[in-house]
Structures are given as C-alpha cells and as structure tokens.
Design an enzyme around this catalytic site. Sequence first.
Site, PDB file in Angstrom:
ATOM      1  CG  HIS A  17     -13.140  -8.644   2.896  1.00  0.00           C
ATOM      2  ND1 HIS A  17     -13.014  -8.698   4.256  1.00  0.00           N
ATOM      3  CD2 HIS A  17     -12.420  -7.554   2.505  1.00  0.00           C
ATOM      4  CE1 HIS A  17     -12.239  -7.706   4.679  1.00  0.00           C
ATOM      5  NE2 HIS A  17     -11.875  -6.992   3.635  1.00  0.00           N
ATOM      6  CE  LYS A  41      -5.682  -1.012   7.526  1.00  0.00           C
ATOM      7  NZ  LYS A  41      -6.878  -1.523   6.830  1.00  0.00           N
ATOM      8  NE  ARG A  90     -14.823   0.541   2.341  1.00  0.00           N
ATOM      9  CZ  ARG A  90     -14.201   0.666   3.497  1.00  0.00           C
ATOM     10  NH1 ARG A  90     -14.778   0.231   4.588  1.00  0.00           N
ATOM     11  NH2 ARG A  90     -13.014   1.224   3.564  1.00  0.00           N
ATOM     12  CB  SER A 128     -11.586  -5.414   9.144  1.00  0.00           C
ATOM     13  OG  SER A 128     -11.672  -6.122   7.942  1.00  0.00           O
TER      14      SER A 128
HETATM   15  N1  COA Z   1     -12.713  -4.668  -0.103  1.00  0.00           N
HETATM   16  C1  COA Z   1     -11.634  -4.380   0.673  1.00  0.00           C
HETATM   17  N2  COA Z   1     -11.702  -3.788   1.873  1.00  0.00           N
HETATM   18  C2  COA Z   1     -12.902  -3.466   2.297  1.00  0.00           C
HETATM   19  C3  COA Z   1     -14.064  -3.725   1.559  1.00  0.00           C
HETATM   20  C4  COA Z   1     -13.953  -4.347   0.321  1.00  0.00           C
HETATM   21  N3  COA Z   1     -14.998  -4.609  -0.449  1.00  0.00           N
HETATM   22  N4  COA Z   1     -15.108  -3.293   2.217  1.00  0.00           N
HETATM   23  C5  COA Z   1     -14.619  -2.797   3.321  1.00  0.00           C
HETATM   24  N5  COA Z   1     -13.280  -2.886   3.399  1.00  0.00           N
HETATM   25  C6  COA Z   1     -12.437  -2.406   4.493  1.00  0.00           C
HETATM   26  C7  COA Z   1     -11.561  -3.454   5.116  1.00  0.00           C
HETATM   27  O1  COA Z   1     -12.298  -4.239   6.008  1.00  0.00           O
HETATM   28  C8  COA Z   1     -10.546  -2.592   5.807  1.00  0.00           C
HETATM   29  O2  COA Z   1     -11.114  -2.090   7.002  1.00  0.00           O
HETATM   30  P1  COA Z   1     -10.209  -1.577   8.243  1.00  0.00           P
HETATM   31  O3  COA Z   1      -9.451  -0.392   7.741  1.00  0.00           O
HETATM   32  O4  COA Z   1     -11.222  -1.243   9.255  1.00  0.00           O
HETATM   33  O5  COA Z   1      -9.313  -2.714   8.645  1.00  0.00           O
HETATM   34  C9  COA Z   1     -10.366  -1.438   4.809  1.00  0.00           C
HETATM   35  O6  COA Z   1     -11.553  -1.405   4.041  1.00  0.00           O
HETATM   36  C10 COA Z   1      -9.252  -1.632   3.824  1.00  0.00           C
HETATM   37  O7  COA Z   1      -8.376  -2.596   4.260  1.00  0.00           O
HETATM   38  P2  COA Z   1      -7.593  -3.561   3.298  1.00  0.00           P
HETATM   39  O8  COA Z   1      -8.333  -3.922   2.071  1.00  0.00           O
HETATM   40  O9  COA Z   1      -7.140  -4.680   4.126  1.00  0.00           O
HETATM   41  O10 COA Z   1      -6.476  -2.655   2.803  1.00  0.00           O
HETATM   42  P3  COA Z   1      -5.234  -2.179   3.569  1.00  0.00           P
HETATM   43  O11 COA Z   1      -5.258  -0.719   3.370  1.00  0.00           O
HETATM   44  O12 COA Z   1      -5.160  -2.688   4.937  1.00  0.00           O
HETATM   45  O13 COA Z   1      -4.086  -2.906   2.764  1.00  0.00           O
HETATM   46  C11 COA Z   1      -2.772  -3.415   0.798  1.00  0.00           C
HETATM   47  C12 COA Z   1      -3.917  -2.637   1.419  1.00  0.00           C
HETATM   48  C13 COA Z   1      -2.577  -4.787   1.412  1.00  0.00           C
HETATM   49  C14 COA Z   1      -3.192  -3.596  -0.634  1.00  0.00           C
HETATM   50  C15 COA Z   1      -1.507  -2.541   0.906  1.00  0.00           C
HETATM   51  O14 COA Z   1      -1.253  -2.230   2.246  1.00  0.00           O
HETATM   52  C16 COA Z   1      -0.288  -3.205   0.301  1.00  0.00           C
HETATM   53  O15 COA Z   1      -0.210  -3.421  -0.877  1.00  0.00           O
HETATM   54  N6  COA Z   1       0.718  -3.529   1.133  1.00  0.00           N
HETATM   55  C17 COA Z   1       1.952  -4.168   0.674  1.00  0.00           C
HETATM   56  C18 COA Z   1       3.123  -3.194   0.633  1.00  0.00           C
HETATM   57  C19 COA Z   1       3.207  -2.500  -0.703  1.00  0.00           C
HETATM   58  O16 COA Z   1       3.331  -3.103  -1.752  1.00  0.00           O
HETATM   59  N7  COA Z   1       3.167  -1.175  -0.683  1.00  0.00           N
HETATM   60  C20 COA Z   1       3.263  -0.415  -1.901  1.00  0.00           C
HETATM   61  C21 COA Z   1       1.916  -0.032  -2.397  1.00  0.00           C
HETATM   62  S1  COA Z   1       1.533   1.560  -1.772  1.00  0.00           S
END
Ligand code: COA
Length: 164
Positions: A17, A41, A90, A128
């Site tokens: 991040h 999650k 990634r 994470s």
């Molecule tokens: N950037 C982001 N994530 C990274 C990363 C990087 N450079 N490198 C590694 N990661 C990992 C994170 O740690 C996380 O690991 P985990 O799965 O073990 O927890 C994973 O990649 C991605 O997690 P995150 O970036 O938190 O994404 P998410 O899939 O949990 O959430 C949102 C994505 C918040 C953008 C999405 O859920 C969202 O927009 N929610 C709101 C509801 C909505 O609008 N929905 C309509 C759109 S479909």
Amino acid sequence: MFRLIYPGSFDPPHKGHLDLIARASVLADELIVAVLQNGDKAGQLSLEMRCKLLKQVCAGFDNVRVRTFRGALADFFSEEKATALLRGLRSADDFGYELPMTVVNRGLKADCETLFLAASPEYSYISSSLVRELLRLQKDVSPYVPECIVPELEDLYQEQAGKK
Ligand code: COA
C-alpha cells in the site's frame, strides 16, 4: 485539481500500500486513501484502528488524506469530486478481479475512471491476509509492514491473543 482516490480495506496497511501511496502522491495534486466501512471482508482490525495506522503511514505526505466511506465507491467518488480511482496490480490475476469492478463503477458513474499502477516487484506478493497470518503466528512482520506501525500492530495482536 487532479484528485485520486485509492480505496481498499487496509486490514492492515502494508508496504505494498505504501508503495502505491508514495508513487501516486507524486502524480496527483491530492490523494485520498479511502478505507471501506462494512465491506464483504470480515475485518480483523476496527475501522478506527485501520485509519489510525494509515494516518501514521501517510504522515510524511502533504497531499495525502485518509478518509472512510460506506456504500458505493462511485458515490464517494462524486462526493469528493475526484478525477479517478487508483488501484494496484500485482499480477494478471489482480487484473481479472479489478476489471469487472472498473466496468461496474463506470456503469454507476460514467466519469468514474480507474487508473492502475503496477506494484513494485518487491511488493508484488504482499497481502493483508498474509500479514494477518504472520501476526497471528507471532512472527516478524517488519519485512512487509511500514516500520512506524509494526510495534502497534504487534501489540494489538498480542493483546488479542491474551498475552498482555
Ligand atoms: N494495493 C491494494 N491492495 C493490495 C496491494 C496494493 N498495492 N498489494 C496487495 N494488496 C492486497 C491487499 O492487502 C488485499 O489483501 P487481502 O485480500 O489479503 O485482504 C487485497 O490485495 C485487495 O484488497 P483491497 O485493496 O482492500 O480491495 P478489496 O477487494 O478488499 O476492496 C474495494 C476493494 C474497496 C475497492 C471494493 O470492495 C469497493 O469498491 N467496495 C465498495 C462497494 C462498491 O462500490 N461496489 C461496487 C464496485 S464492484
């Protein structure tokens, strides 16, 4: 004003991040790191704690703000008058996961574009959940987590394990 929103769960924040935040803060006038409330999650750390840790991680960047959002990301995008969303890639697998979200967000708001930055190779394997697993096992997370939040994270997990 070129304003990027970098959304995620950040449970907990890690060096992958920070890599994206540092690089995007150079590109944008303003970067909003947006922490999702009530996502699918099951969060380990509270929303307040994730924000607190992220603020520590972002303290060195003048143009980075930490905010929370709930509901549709596309609505938050409009409220903040953002230019684009930012997501990290990634691997090709990440792209497969991201593409539908990108399309859906544009379906909700036509101007809700998503920009991608490729993760730096040294951080392309961090997640994470991997960090959470190491913390549960009481192993050193300093290779994966920004130094400034390692002691607080380790303390939190030790407290949860009933050790303090
Ligand atoms: N950037 C982001 N994530 C990274 C990363 C990087 N450079 N490198 C590694 N990661 C990992 C994170 O740690 C996380 O690991 P985990 O799965 O073990 O927890 C994973 O990649 C991605 O997690 P995150 O970036 O938190 O994404 P998410 O899939 O949990 O959430 C949102 C994505 C918040 C953008 C999405 O859920 C969202 O927009 N929610 C709101 C509801 C909505 O609008 N929905 C309509 C759109 S479909």
